[in-house]
Scaffold this motif. Structure first.
Motif, PDB file in Angstrom:
ATOM      1  N   ARG A   1      30.362  74.226 -22.505  1.00 22.68           N
ATOM      2  CA  ARG A   1      29.024  73.864 -22.044  1.00 22.68           C
ATOM      3  C   ARG A   1      28.147  73.589 -23.258  1.00 22.68           C
ATOM      4  NH1 ARG A   1      27.444  77.227 -16.713  1.00 22.68           N
ATOM      5  NH2 ARG A   1      25.886  75.585 -16.686  1.00 22.68           N
TER       6      ARG A   1
ATOM      7  N   PHE B   1      28.594  68.345 -13.343  1.00 20.01           N
ATOM      8  CA  PHE B   1      28.863  68.970 -12.051  1.00 20.01           C
ATOM      9  C   PHE B   1      27.584  68.882 -11.215  1.00 20.01           C
ATOM     10  CE2 PHE B   1      31.799  70.823 -15.042  1.00 20.01           C
ATOM     11  CZ  PHE B   1      32.991  70.835 -14.331  1.00 20.01           C
ATOM     12  N   PRO B   2      27.663  68.260 -10.032  1.00 16.89           N
ATOM     13  CA  PRO B   2      26.459  68.063  -9.203  1.00 16.89           C
ATOM     14  C   PRO B   2      26.019  69.363  -8.518  1.00 16.89           C
ATOM     15  CG  PRO B   2      28.374  67.200  -8.062  1.00 16.89           C
ATOM     16  CD  PRO B   2      28.845  67.694  -9.415  1.00 16.89           C
ATOM     17  N   GLU B   3      25.289  70.153  -9.241  1.00 19.18           N
ATOM     18  CA  GLU B   3      24.776  71.410  -8.696  1.00 19.18           C
ATOM     19  C   GLU B   3      23.433  71.702  -9.333  1.00 19.18           C
ATOM     20  OE1 GLU B   3      27.082  74.621 -11.460  1.00 19.18           O
ATOM     21  OE2 GLU B   3      28.291  73.644  -9.920  1.00 19.18           O
ATOM     22  N   VAL B   4      22.724  72.669  -8.782  1.00 28.41           N
ATOM     23  CA  VAL B   4      21.430  73.072  -9.312  1.00 28.41           C
ATOM     24  C   VAL B   4      21.556  74.528  -9.744  1.00 28.41           C
ATOM     25  CG1 VAL B   4      18.987  73.392  -8.788  1.00 28.41           C
ATOM     26  CG2 VAL B   4      20.231  71.453  -7.814  1.00 28.41           C
TER      27      VAL B   4
ATOM     28  N   PRO C   1      21.665  72.032 -13.239  1.00 28.64           N
ATOM     29  CA  PRO C   1      22.727  71.130 -13.699  1.00 28.64           C
ATOM     30  C   PRO C   1      23.743  71.848 -14.582  1.00 28.64           C
ATOM     31  CG  PRO C   1      20.575  70.159 -14.053  1.00 28.64           C
ATOM     32  CD  PRO C   1      20.351  71.571 -13.613  1.00 28.64           C
ATOM     33  N   HIS C   2      24.994  71.522 -14.404  1.00 27.94           N
ATOM     34  CA  HIS C   2      26.086  72.118 -15.173  1.00 27.94           C
ATOM     35  C   HIS C   2      26.831  70.966 -15.842  1.00 27.94           C
ATOM     36  CE1 HIS C   2      29.795  74.960 -15.122  1.00 27.94           C
ATOM     37  NE2 HIS C   2      30.021  73.969 -15.949  1.00 27.94           N
TER      38      HIS C   2
END
Length: 122
Positions: A52, A86-89, A91-92
């Motif tokens: 990351r 990665f489509p998440e909240v 953001p990743h």
């Protein structure tokens, strides 16, 4: 001395071109890797990937966030690093080496060996 001396110099020490590799190709490769932080980024991704953004930031504490972003974008544009979103909240985002980036392993190992064998001021 390792086998690389046979690839870039003659017996008398005079530089010569390696067959199948022009100076412009070497200049292009060095252009991709130029920058204070790019080799360190690649090194840290070779050690463990994917990583990351925050992990890279912690691994290279002297780099500013802005510079790390710039260097990662340049490496991505040159096909050395892949950015995975990665489509998440929240953001990743992770970074990993492409096959082109992984192909730098022998060169970085040689640089590591050279650094270990070289004494400051020698």
């Amino acid at each position: 001395m390792g086998s690389t001396d046979k690839k870039v110099s003659t017996d008398d020490g005079a530089a010569r071109e390696r067959p199948g590799c022009s100076i412009s190709q070497v200049e292009r490769a060095l252009g991709i890797l130029e920058g204070r932080w790019k080799l360190l980024i690649i090194h840290h991704l070779l050690v463990r990937q994917p990583r990351r953004f925050s992990e890279l930031e912690r691994a290279i504490p002297r780099v500013t966030q802005k510079m790390l972003i710039q260097q990662l974008r340049a490496l991505e544009a040159d096909g050395v690093v892949r950015r995975i979103v990665f489509p998440e909240v929240p953001p990743h985002v992770e970074y990993e080496l492409t096959p082109t980036g992984t192909a730098l392993t022998p060169a970085l190992n040689a640089l590591h060996d050279w650094a270990a064998d070289t004494r400051p001021g020698a």
